[in-house]
Design an enzyme around this catalytic site. Structure first.
Site, PDB file in Angstrom:
ATOM      1  N   ALA A  67       0.802  -1.245   0.120  1.00 11.05           N
ATOM      2  CA  ALA A  67       0.085  -0.170  -0.099  1.00 11.05           C
ATOM      3  C   ALA A  67       0.968   1.209   0.068  1.00 11.05           C
ATOM      4  O   ALA A  67       2.071   1.189   0.459  1.00 11.05           O
ATOM      5  CB  ALA A  67      -0.936  -0.022   1.154  1.00 11.05           C
ATOM      6  N   GLY A 112       0.847  -5.461   0.462  1.00 10.98           N
ATOM      7  CA  GLY A 112       0.002  -5.564  -0.872  1.00 10.98           C
ATOM      8  C   GLY A 112       0.990  -5.984  -2.074  1.00 10.98           C
ATOM      9  O   GLY A 112       0.388  -6.648  -3.083  1.00 10.98           O
ATOM     10  N   GLU A 115       0.751  -9.694  -1.970  1.00  7.67           N
ATOM     11  CA  GLU A 115      -0.539 -10.126  -2.213  1.00  7.67           C
ATOM     12  C   GLU A 115      -0.867  -9.887  -3.686  1.00  7.67           C
ATOM     13  O   GLU A 115      -1.652 -10.851  -4.348  1.00  7.67           O
ATOM     14  CB  GLU A 115      -1.378  -9.174  -1.421  1.00  7.67           C
ATOM     15  CG  GLU A 115      -1.418  -9.592   0.036  1.00  7.67           C
ATOM     16  CD  GLU A 115      -2.459  -8.851   0.978  1.00  7.67           C
ATOM     17  OE1 GLU A 115      -2.096  -7.410   0.894  1.00  7.67           O
ATOM     18  OE2 GLU A 115      -3.560  -9.312   1.620  1.00  7.67           O
TER      19      GLU A 115
HETATM   20  N1  COA Z   1       4.530   3.706   0.238  1.00  6.94           N
HETATM   21  C1  COA Z   1       4.791   5.069   0.012  1.00  6.94           C
HETATM   22  N2  COA Z   1       6.308   5.125  -0.096  1.00  6.94           N
HETATM   23  C2  COA Z   1       7.084   4.063   0.152  1.00  6.94           C
HETATM   24  C3  COA Z   1       6.783   2.839   0.513  1.00  6.94           C
HETATM   25  C4  COA Z   1       5.133   2.823   0.646  1.00  6.94           C
HETATM   26  N3  COA Z   1       4.883   1.470   0.912  1.00  6.94           N
HETATM   27  N4  COA Z   1       7.734   2.345   0.664  1.00  6.94           N
HETATM   28  C5  COA Z   1       8.754   3.009   0.657  1.00  6.94           C
HETATM   29  N5  COA Z   1       8.370   4.240   0.112  1.00  6.94           N
HETATM   30  C6  COA Z   1       9.206   5.371  -0.081  1.00  6.94           C
HETATM   31  C7  COA Z   1       9.966   5.837   1.089  1.00  6.94           C
HETATM   32  O1  COA Z   1       9.188   6.691   1.964  1.00  6.94           O
HETATM   33  C8  COA Z   1      10.914   6.599   0.410  1.00  6.94           C
HETATM   34  O2  COA Z   1      10.705   7.770  -0.034  1.00  6.94           O
HETATM   35  P1  COA Z   1      11.385   9.262   0.573  1.00  6.94           P
HETATM   36  O3  COA Z   1      12.605   9.018   0.457  1.00  6.94           O
HETATM   37  O4  COA Z   1      10.594  10.353  -0.277  1.00  6.94           O
HETATM   38  O5  COA Z   1      10.783   9.167   1.948  1.00  6.94           O
HETATM   39  C9  COA Z   1      11.423   5.672  -0.770  1.00  6.94           C
HETATM   40  O6  COA Z   1      10.165   4.884  -0.991  1.00  6.94           O
HETATM   41  C10 COA Z   1      12.616   4.711  -0.640  1.00  6.94           C
HETATM   42  O7  COA Z   1      12.201   3.997   0.606  1.00  6.94           O
HETATM   43  P2  COA Z   1      13.330   3.713   1.628  1.00  6.94           P
HETATM   44  O8  COA Z   1      12.798   3.175   2.960  1.00  6.94           O
HETATM   45  O9  COA Z   1      14.201   4.936   1.865  1.00  6.94           O
HETATM   46  O10 COA Z   1      14.290   2.535   0.824  1.00  6.94           O
HETATM   47  P3  COA Z   1      14.925   1.242   1.426  1.00  6.94           P
HETATM   48  O11 COA Z   1      15.918   0.618   0.388  1.00  6.94           O
HETATM   49  O12 COA Z   1      15.675   1.626   2.813  1.00  6.94           O
HETATM   50  O13 COA Z   1      13.698   0.469   1.964  1.00  6.94           O
HETATM   51  C11 COA Z   1      11.685  -1.022   1.747  1.00  6.94           C
HETATM   52  C12 COA Z   1      12.828  -0.168   0.947  1.00  6.94           C
HETATM   53  C13 COA Z   1      10.601  -1.220   0.642  1.00  6.94           C
HETATM   54  C14 COA Z   1      12.082  -2.147   2.569  1.00  6.94           C
HETATM   55  C15 COA Z   1      11.161   0.013   2.882  1.00  6.94           C
HETATM   56  O14 COA Z   1      10.724   1.326   2.217  1.00  6.94           O
HETATM   57  C16 COA Z   1       9.928  -0.354   3.608  1.00  6.94           C
HETATM   58  O15 COA Z   1       9.851  -1.090   4.585  1.00  6.94           O
HETATM   59  N6  COA Z   1       8.788   0.156   3.140  1.00  6.94           N
HETATM   60  C17 COA Z   1       7.542  -0.187   3.785  1.00  6.94           C
HETATM   61  C18 COA Z   1       7.109  -1.411   3.234  1.00  6.94           C
HETATM   62  C19 COA Z   1       5.701  -1.911   3.924  1.00  6.94           C
HETATM   63  O16 COA Z   1       5.509  -2.076   5.042  1.00  6.94           O
HETATM   64  N7  COA Z   1       4.715  -2.286   3.065  1.00  6.94           N
HETATM   65  C20 COA Z   1       3.376  -2.666   3.729  1.00  6.94           C
HETATM   66  C21 COA Z   1       2.436  -1.870   3.560  1.00  6.94           C
HETATM   67  S1  COA Z   1       1.040  -2.589   4.149  1.00  6.94           S
END
Ligand code: COA
Length: 262
Positions: A67, A112, A115
């Site tokens: 999401a 998601g 999913e």
């Molecule tokens: N929604 C919106 N933006 C997201 C996102 C999400 N689910 N996941 C990552 N981003 C954005 C971050 O906010 C960041 O943007 P910013 O620099 O403008 O703040 C950019 O993507 C890069 O993410 P970052 O966390 O810096 O990269 P990373 O390589 O260190 O980690 C992930 C990547 C995907 C592991 C980590 O971002 C993460 O855990 N995201 C959430 C995933 C999650 O919990 N999803 C389930 C939702 S129900």
């Protein structure tokens, strides 16, 4: 990233590739992205020249981080309920696709994102992909089918490990659990690999493939007796096809069949 075109549609021969193009947000699923996946999925399903669909994401970091948590910040509980129903309607298009749908996991598939991969028939992962359902750590549960589809693929115990304990899997672990069908060899592009792997589908008999997918889907929707009846119904569809006769002719003539989807 453009919100006007959050998903890019490309053709690779008989395969339609839908690529989520929101790299700056880790290809997260905003509402426009869900609608674009539904619209382009319908287009690919309706096009008889498309024999299979590959879903992927831009870049090599994320297939999809789930999401869009930034979009979600401004949402009320009612907005989120609507969003969950949009997941069901738009991703349902791919779930019911008569053509095989393959997720090419070019990076993390979280929440998601996993999913979405579970809606697909098959999954191919880059070696660095990571798969997980972290929703309970965010105070929610998977809401786009994860609690229903993951146990069907990996079994109840392993699904609970991923959902309740938040266990994340590497691509190799996911292969061992049957959550992905294939890990792309190092140095190869995962989409190239998935498209090549799909060659038997691209050259195969579409009526038989669609019937097989529906029969397999029935195996977890209805009791066994009813499933066996449905298998007979779908089998009958293939009996009436010209492609079945072409396969028999090709066998007798010691050549490859040329299927027409009729
Ligand atoms: N929604 C919106 N933006 C997201 C996102 C999400 N689910 N996941 C990552 N981003 C954005 C971050 O906010 C960041 O943007 P910013 O620099 O403008 O703040 C950019 O993507 C890069 O993410 P970052 O966390 O810096 O990269 P990373 O390589 O260190 O980690 C992930 C990547 C995907 C592991 C980590 O971002 C993460 O855990 N995201 C959430 C995933 C999650 O919990 N999803 C389930 C939702 S129900």
């Amino acid at each position: 990233m453009t919100e006007e075109a959050p998903v890019v549609y490309e053709r690779r021969g008989a395969v339609a590739v839908l690529r989520i193009d929101r790299e700056a947000r880790m290809n997260a699923l905003s509402r426009p992205t869900l609608y674009a996946l539904g619209r382009l999925g319908r287009e690919a399903c309706a096009d008889p020249s498309v024999r299979a669909i590959v879903l992927t994401g831009t870049g090599d970091k994320a297939f999809c981080a789930g999401a869009d948590l930034k979009e979600r910040q401004g949402m009320t509980p009612e907005d989120i309920r609507v969003q969950v129903s949009i997941y069901r309607s738009e991703l349902g298009v791919l779930d019911r696709s008569p053509k095989p749908v393959v997720a090419a996991l070019n990076g993390v598939a979280l929440g998601g994102g996993l999913e979405l991969a579970l809606v697909c028939d098959l999954r191919v992962a880059a070696a660095h992909a990571v798969l997980g359902l972290p929703e309970t750590s965010l105070g929610i549960i998977p809401g786009a089918g994860g609690t229903q589809r993951l146990p069907r693929v990996v079994g109840e115990g392993r699904a609970k490990e991923m959902i309740a304990l938040g266990r994340r899997l590497t691509a190799d672990e996911a292969l061992g659990w049957g959550l992905v069908n294939r890990v792309t060899p190092a140095g190869r592009d995962v989409v190239d690999d998935a498209v090549e792997w799909l060659a038997p589908v691209a050259n195969g008999a579409p009526i038989a493939q669609a019937a097989a997918l529906r029969a397999i889907a029935a195996s977890y929707e209805v009791p066994l007796e009813r499933g066996l009846e449905l298998e007979a119904v779908y089998y009958d569809e293939t009996l009436r096809s010209e492609d079945r006769l072409e396969a028999l002719r090709a066998f007798a003539e010691k050549r490859k069949p040329s299927f027409k989807g009729a």
